[in-house]
Design a protein around this motif. Structure first.
Motif, PDB file in Angstrom:
ATOM      1  N   GLY A 215       0.836  -1.198   0.000  1.00  0.00           N
ATOM      2  CA  GLY A 215       0.000   0.000   0.000  1.00  0.00           C
ATOM      3  C   GLY A 215       0.868   1.244   0.000  1.00  0.00           C
ATOM      4  O   GLY A 215       1.984   1.235   0.529  1.00  0.00           O
ATOM      5  N   ILE A 216       0.362   2.313  -0.623  1.00  0.00           N
ATOM      6  CA  ILE A 216       1.087   3.583  -0.701  1.00  0.00           C
ATOM      7  C   ILE A 216       0.125   4.700  -0.331  1.00  0.00           C
ATOM      8  O   ILE A 216      -1.044   4.694  -0.736  1.00  0.00           O
ATOM      9  CB  ILE A 216       1.616   3.849  -2.129  1.00  0.00           C
ATOM     10  CG1 ILE A 216       2.500   2.699  -2.613  1.00  0.00           C
ATOM     11  CG2 ILE A 216       2.383   5.178  -2.191  1.00  0.00           C
ATOM     12  CD1 ILE A 216       2.786   2.760  -4.105  1.00  0.00           C
ATOM     13  N   ALA A 217       0.636   5.669   0.428  1.00  0.00           N
ATOM     14  CA  ALA A 217      -0.116   6.893   0.714  1.00  0.00           C
ATOM     15  C   ALA A 217       0.792   8.082   0.416  1.00  0.00           C
ATOM     16  O   ALA A 217       1.913   8.143   0.911  1.00  0.00           O
ATOM     17  CB  ALA A 217      -0.572   6.930   2.173  1.00  0.00           C
ATOM     18  N   VAL A 218       0.313   8.988  -0.418  1.00  0.00           N
ATOM     19  CA  VAL A 218       1.060  10.206  -0.741  1.00  0.00           C
ATOM     20  C   VAL A 218       0.133  11.396  -0.510  1.00  0.00           C
ATOM     21  O   VAL A 218      -1.000  11.409  -0.996  1.00  0.00           O
ATOM     22  CB  VAL A 218       1.559  10.208  -2.196  1.00  0.00           C
ATOM     23  CG1 VAL A 218       2.256  11.534  -2.517  1.00  0.00           C
ATOM     24  CG2 VAL A 218       2.509   9.043  -2.447  1.00  0.00           C
ATOM     25  N   MET A 219       0.626  12.373   0.235  1.00  0.00           N
ATOM     26  CA  MET A 219      -0.128  13.600   0.464  1.00  0.00           C
ATOM     27  C   MET A 219       0.801  14.780   0.242  1.00  0.00           C
ATOM     28  O   MET A 219       1.932  14.796   0.734  1.00  0.00           O
ATOM     29  CB  MET A 219      -0.678  13.635   1.890  1.00  0.00           C
ATOM     30  CG  MET A 219      -1.409  14.916   2.259  1.00  0.00           C
ATOM     31  SD  MET A 219      -2.115  14.808   3.931  1.00  0.00           S
ATOM     32  CE  MET A 219      -2.621  16.504   4.194  1.00  0.00           C
ATOM     33  N   ILE A 220       0.339  15.756  -0.541  1.00  0.00           N
ATOM     34  CA  ILE A 220       1.116  16.954  -0.818  1.00  0.00           C
ATOM     35  C   ILE A 220       0.297  18.175  -0.427  1.00  0.00           C
ATOM     36  O   ILE A 220      -0.873  18.297  -0.795  1.00  0.00           O
ATOM     37  CB  ILE A 220       1.522  17.033  -2.301  1.00  0.00           C
ATOM     38  CG1 ILE A 220       2.465  15.869  -2.656  1.00  0.00           C
ATOM     39  CG2 ILE A 220       2.208  18.369  -2.611  1.00  0.00           C
ATOM     40  CD1 ILE A 220       2.898  15.841  -4.095  1.00  0.00           C
ATOM     41  N   GLU A 221       0.929  19.067   0.338  1.00  0.00           N
ATOM     42  CA  GLU A 221       0.335  20.336   0.735  1.00  0.00           C
ATOM     43  C   GLU A 221       1.196  21.441   0.149  1.00  0.00           C
ATOM     44  O   GLU A 221       2.414  21.453   0.374  1.00  0.00           O
ATOM     45  CB  GLU A 221       0.299  20.468   2.254  1.00  0.00           C
ATOM     46  CG  GLU A 221      -0.381  19.322   2.985  1.00  0.00           C
ATOM     47  CD  GLU A 221      -0.199  19.425   4.486  1.00  0.00           C
ATOM     48  OE1 GLU A 221      -1.062  20.048   5.141  1.00  0.00           O
ATOM     49  OE2 GLU A 221       0.818  18.907   4.992  1.00  0.00           O
ATOM     50  N   ALA A 222       0.591  22.367  -0.589  1.00  0.00           N
ATOM     51  CA  ALA A 222       1.407  23.385  -1.241  1.00  0.00           C
ATOM     52  C   ALA A 222       0.664  24.705  -1.389  1.00  0.00           C
ATOM     53  O   ALA A 222      -0.568  24.741  -1.481  1.00  0.00           O
ATOM     54  CB  ALA A 222       1.852  22.900  -2.622  1.00  0.00           C
ATOM     55  N   GLU A 223       1.447  25.786  -1.394  1.00  0.00           N
ATOM     56  CA  GLU A 223       0.928  27.108  -1.728  1.00  0.00           C
ATOM     57  C   GLU A 223       1.391  27.461  -3.129  1.00  0.00           C
ATOM     58  O   GLU A 223       2.575  27.320  -3.454  1.00  0.00           O
ATOM     59  CB  GLU A 223       1.418  28.168  -0.739  1.00  0.00           C
ATOM     60  CG  GLU A 223       0.880  29.562  -1.060  1.00  0.00           C
ATOM     61  CD  GLU A 223       1.276  30.627  -0.049  1.00  0.00           C
ATOM     62  OE1 GLU A 223       0.914  31.809  -0.253  1.00  0.00           O
ATOM     63  OE2 GLU A 223       1.955  30.277   0.942  1.00  0.00           O
ATOM     64  N   HIS A 224       0.457  27.918  -3.945  1.00  0.00           N
ATOM     65  CA  HIS A 224       0.742  28.222  -5.346  1.00  0.00           C
ATOM     66  C   HIS A 224       0.829  29.731  -5.551  1.00  0.00           C
ATOM     67  O   HIS A 224      -0.131  30.466  -5.286  1.00  0.00           O
ATOM     68  CB  HIS A 224      -0.356  27.637  -6.240  1.00  0.00           C
ATOM     69  CG  HIS A 224      -0.356  26.135  -6.259  1.00  0.00           C
ATOM     70  ND1 HIS A 224      -0.017  25.411  -7.386  1.00  0.00           N
ATOM     71  CD2 HIS A 224      -0.627  25.225  -5.290  1.00  0.00           C
ATOM     72  CE1 HIS A 224      -0.090  24.111  -7.104  1.00  0.00           C
ATOM     73  NE2 HIS A 224      -0.459  23.974  -5.842  1.00  0.00           N
ATOM     74  N   MET A 225       1.994  30.171  -6.019  1.00  0.00           N
ATOM     75  CA  MET A 225       2.194  31.600  -6.235  1.00  0.00           C
ATOM     76  C   MET A 225       1.306  32.151  -7.358  1.00  0.00           C
ATOM     77  O   MET A 225       1.035  33.345  -7.398  1.00  0.00           O
ATOM     78  CB  MET A 225       3.659  31.889  -6.561  1.00  0.00           C
ATOM     79  CG  MET A 225       4.639  31.569  -5.453  1.00  0.00           C
ATOM     80  SD  MET A 225       4.355  32.520  -3.920  1.00  0.00           S
ATOM     81  CE  MET A 225       3.522  31.297  -2.902  1.00  0.00           C
ATOM     82  N   CYS A 226       0.813  31.270  -8.237  1.00  0.00           N
ATOM     83  CA  CYS A 226      -0.089  31.749  -9.288  1.00  0.00           C
ATOM     84  C   CYS A 226      -1.434  32.175  -8.694  1.00  0.00           C
ATOM     85  O   CYS A 226      -2.198  32.904  -9.336  1.00  0.00           O
ATOM     86  CB  CYS A 226      -0.291  30.696 -10.369  1.00  0.00           C
ATOM     87  SG  CYS A 226      -0.950  29.122  -9.789  1.00  0.00           S
ATOM     88  N   MET A 227      -1.712  31.745  -7.441  1.00  0.00           N
ATOM     89  CA  MET A 227      -2.884  32.229  -6.713  1.00  0.00           C
ATOM     90  C   MET A 227      -2.532  33.362  -5.762  1.00  0.00           C
ATOM     91  O   MET A 227      -3.357  34.219  -5.478  1.00  0.00           O
ATOM     92  CB  MET A 227      -3.529  31.092  -5.915  1.00  0.00           C
ATOM     93  CG  MET A 227      -4.272  30.070  -6.738  1.00  0.00           C
ATOM     94  SD  MET A 227      -5.047  28.817  -5.677  1.00  0.00           S
ATOM     95  CE  MET A 227      -6.173  29.810  -4.701  1.00  0.00           C
ATOM     96  N   SER A 228      -1.283  33.351  -5.262  1.00  0.00           N
ATOM     97  CA  SER A 228      -0.879  34.336  -4.260  1.00  0.00           C
ATOM     98  C   SER A 228      -0.391  35.639  -4.876  1.00  0.00           C
ATOM     99  O   SER A 228      -0.660  36.723  -4.355  1.00  0.00           O
ATOM    100  CB  SER A 228       0.236  33.753  -3.379  1.00  0.00           C
ATOM    101  OG  SER A 228      -0.188  32.579  -2.743  1.00  0.00           O
ATOM    102  N   MET A 229       0.350  35.555  -5.987  1.00  0.00           N
ATOM    103  CA  MET A 229       0.993  36.722  -6.581  1.00  0.00           C
ATOM    104  C   MET A 229       0.188  37.363  -7.705  1.00  0.00           C
ATOM    105  O   MET A 229       0.431  38.517  -8.057  1.00  0.00           O
ATOM    106  CB  MET A 229       2.374  36.328  -7.128  1.00  0.00           C
ATOM    107  CG  MET A 229       3.347  35.826  -6.093  1.00  0.00           C
ATOM    108  SD  MET A 229       4.854  35.130  -6.850  1.00  0.00           S
ATOM    109  CE  MET A 229       5.442  36.524  -7.803  1.00  0.00           C
TER     110      MET A 229
END
Length: 215
Positions: free
Chosen positions: A161-175
């Motif tokens: 079994g595999i679990a992958v979780m990514i949390e990110a802030e996108h500068m295309c939304m911030s800037m």
């Protein structure tokens, strides 16, 4: 859904890589393109502060997009089978990364969390961090990157079994665009035990939360 994830994660075939390499422009052409963008932005590429900028940008791009030169299979090639019968969850959390959105070529950054249940062996923990960089250092979407990491682990380790979780802030939304600084995007991918047994998903998320509480 699995078919969709599979097609996303395997879109970078060896044929695509060979084609891209043959079409790669020279460094001089890349620097000329940067000078064009500087003029498009409204500045003068010949002024003192910008004279060396095209050269610096071309050099930086080779570093920022070094993932195109790496192969996930090579990163995960060395597997340790002698682990004294260990078969429970292996979790590496809070792996920092920086990437670039393929839609606007603007950075996004965050943390990746990877867990798996060993079957045929384990890899060195640093290899999972390197795997994240292989895909992060390319023009990307967060969704595709999540699927690519999962698929690479599946191909190399064949875990239960595999679990992958990514949390990110996108500068295309911030800037730009909606300009909502501080908003984060979360993507997940589960296979095997993590997909079939909800309790293991809960345990995965619980351990992630526990890591934040201990800091």
């Amino acid at each position: 859904m699995d078919a969709v994830v599979k097609s996303l994660s395997t879109r970078e075939t060896s044929v695509d890589a060979d084609k891209r390499e043959m079409q790669r422009p020279s460094r001089e052409e890349a620097e000329a393109a940067v000078r064009t963008l500087i003029r498009w932005a409204g500045d003068d590429p010949e002024r003192e502060g910008l004279l060396e900028t095209p050269k610096r940008v071309a050099k930086a791009y080779r570093e920022l997009f070094a993932g195109y030169e790496e192969d996930a299979g090579d990163v995960l090639a060395k597997v340790f089978e002698d682990v004294e019968g260990y078969g429970d969850m292996v979790l590496v959390r809070d792996i920092p990364f920086h990437s670039h959105c393929e839609h606007h070529m603007v950075p996004f950054h965050g943390k990746a969390h990877i867990a798996y249940f060993p079957s045929q062996g384990v890899v060195g923990l640093s290899k999972l961090a390197r795997l994240v960089d292989v895909y992060a250092r390319r023009l990307q979407t967060q969704e595709t990157m999540t699927a690519q990491i999962t698929d690479a682990i599946e191909d190399s380790l064949k875990p239960r079994g595999i679990a992958v979780m990514i949390e990110a802030e996108h500068m295309c939304m911030s800037m730009r665009g909606v300009m909502k600084a501080g908003s984060s995007t979360v993507t997940t991918s589960f296979t095997g035990i993590f997909k079939d047994e909800p309790a293991e998903q809960v345990r995965f998320f619980t351990q992630l939360r526990a890591g934040k509480e201990y800091r």
